[in-house]
Design a protein around this motif. Structure first.
Motif: not given
Lengths: 337, 337
Positions: A166-173
């Motif tokens: 799976d990929a790990v995403l973060l929505s912003g700073t």
């Protein structure tokens, strides 16, 4: 009406009713609250939807800070905890512990901010309670919110669902909320002032789930920050998570103040960000959906899930080294939320 | 694990997790809580049932008192607010604001008491939160509970439903909770010690609704006591309520201490009693159902609803006079719940 909170505002008697009629009811105005019974009666859930329940207590100091206040925090935090399971919020409750002597204009400002945040999230504040404690207790105001949401049929998000690949995403700073509070506490002033990121994420989540229902895990990295939250997910799912330091978005002003104060932004609380763990083939679509939303403009893919060692989180640094990111130990920032 | 609460127990990091794993999870053990996600996922509601939501904050002092403690109070109060709409409780949330330095055995005792009360009510504590504030704040412990209940199709209870001609029933003696707290605070000792009546009323309500679904109003007379609660109902329904003083059950020990302290039991908080307003023809059946339940053995018909003057509550005294019972003004008993 008196210009500050008295013990009698918590009596359940005449002054309690005046507080409800003059402060809470006009600000939170909605048909559910207007019934004024012991509980709010909500509409029946959509067929097949499962109810979700969550709560959080808020004790942040100071009560007002750049980008928000305890009221906005209390609404957004509970909306976000529902959103992390893919639930659309149906109703919130709000319980106040007020300190005798709290200026009434402060309470009105907090309540107006809660109403505004609830409107942004599209959720009514349907029921509540107020207690008053003696001067010297409760630091002005503590707020506990709880919320009910509806999880649509077919949506199943959990910290236990992350899978190798799976990929790990973060929505912003990262770190904006915690450093904004710290700059306020320390009386620090900057050319580009820091502001908390506190915001309701249910709209962003709806847009992501419309892009693909195949999201495995959503979680908002609040207390303990990104590192602690990823440790929780790695433990729940029995996987290893590897981050790319260079991919983690952090504002220069946040990075600068963090270095000054000796804080690591990876452990600092956020109040308007989410982590998404998605199957690799869906990562592009989810990233595009995030970037198309005002609260996800700086979204990035920051790492991947591996079989590796169960429960471990590690960081591939810009210098090419590997560093283990443990769960937060001790207390970095008391009263941050 | 340390033997008292530290700020780091509220950090969201390692000590927070230890507190959950070693104190909360073993005591509240249930499948909903065990998921450890941001929200609890509940089973779907029965078809046609409407969800009810309620919350209350608890700041009672002392934390432990004859007949109960803040934990039992926090569970029963929220269960009872659901029950007053005829809702069977589905799940509770519990948010703790703990004071740095609170002895861990005190917290464990409170948590065990919450678990016991929740088991009595047949409801899981499905989710929660813990914050810690500095020593000198929060008086040991504040607890806010919220709850979801399911209102069966066909049940419609409200403070706005009282109608002229209805009978007013009370499930038992008045003033036990408030006077038990006061006796503890004042260090008073009696031959027959007073004890709080704090108890979950959902079982009693179920039995009453099985006797007849034609109950108009249920409400528990907590803060502000019987007089304030009846004022609320009289105002919501636009009716007058007339009580017979001789019919209101009060224990002699409670009456005696109330006179000593200059308190009127009609204004003192109860935590295990309910008022029922029912059509006159159903009053006998409801009274019998109440008396058949352990928590309704002393139930009595205490008055009636009249067209009269909207919003007024009056008392027909044992001496034959009429006295207006206004809503509580001022603060009789701070921190009673």
């Amino acid at each position: 009406m008196n210009d500050c909170i008295l013990l009698a505002h918590g009596s359940g008697g005449r002054l309690s009713h005046e507080l409800i009629e003059q402060v809470f009811a006009p600000a939170f105005h909605n048909p559910l609250l207007a019934r004024m019974d012991d509980s709010a009666v909500l509409p029946t859930l959509p067929p097949g939807a499962r109810p979700a329940l969550t709560t959080d207590a808020y004790v942040v100091q100071p009560l007002f800070f750049p980008g928000g206040d305890i009221g906005r925090l209390a609404v957004c935090g509970t909306v976000n905890d529902l959103a992390m399971l893919g639930a659309q919020p149906l109703a919130l409750s709000a319980a106040f512990v007020l300190e005798e002597g709290l200026p009434l204009p402060d309470l009105q400002r907090i309540v107006a901010s809660m109403a505004k945040a609830a409107a942004e999230a599209g959720v009514p504040i349907a029921t509540g309670d107020t207690k008053v404690v003696e001067h010297g207790q409760a630091d002005g105001c503590f707020i506990t919110t709880a919320g009910i949401g509806a999880i649509p049929a077919g949506v199943d998000l959990s910290g236990a669902n992350a899978r190798p690949g799976d990929a790990v995403l973060l929505s912003g700073t990262l770190g904006d909320h915690g450093l904004a509070i710290m700059s306020q506490r320390e009386g620090l002033r900057f050319e580009a002032p820091l502001a908390s990121d506190v915001a309701p994420l249910n709209g962003l989540v709806r847009q992501m789930l419309e892009a693909t229902p195949r999201i495995h895990t959503l979680r908002d990295p609040t207390r303990g920050g990104l590192a602690t939250t990823l440790n929780e997910i790695a433990a729940q799912s029995g996987v290893e998570i590897v981050l790319e330091e260079s991919a983690v978005p952090i504002r220069p002003a946040v990075q600068g103040l963090a270095e000054l104060l000796g804080l690591d932004p990876l452990y600092v609380a956020n109040e308007g960000k989410l982590i998404a763990i998605v199957p690799e083939p869906d990562a592009g679509a989810v990233l595009a959906a995030m970037r198309a939303h005002p609260l996800g403009q700086d979204a990035a893919i920051i790492g991947r899930v591996q079989a590796g060692r169960s429960g471990r989180v590690s960081l591939h640094t810009v210098l090419g080294a590997h560093r283990i990111l443990d769960m937060l130990s001790g207390e970095l920032l008391p009263r941050i939320c």
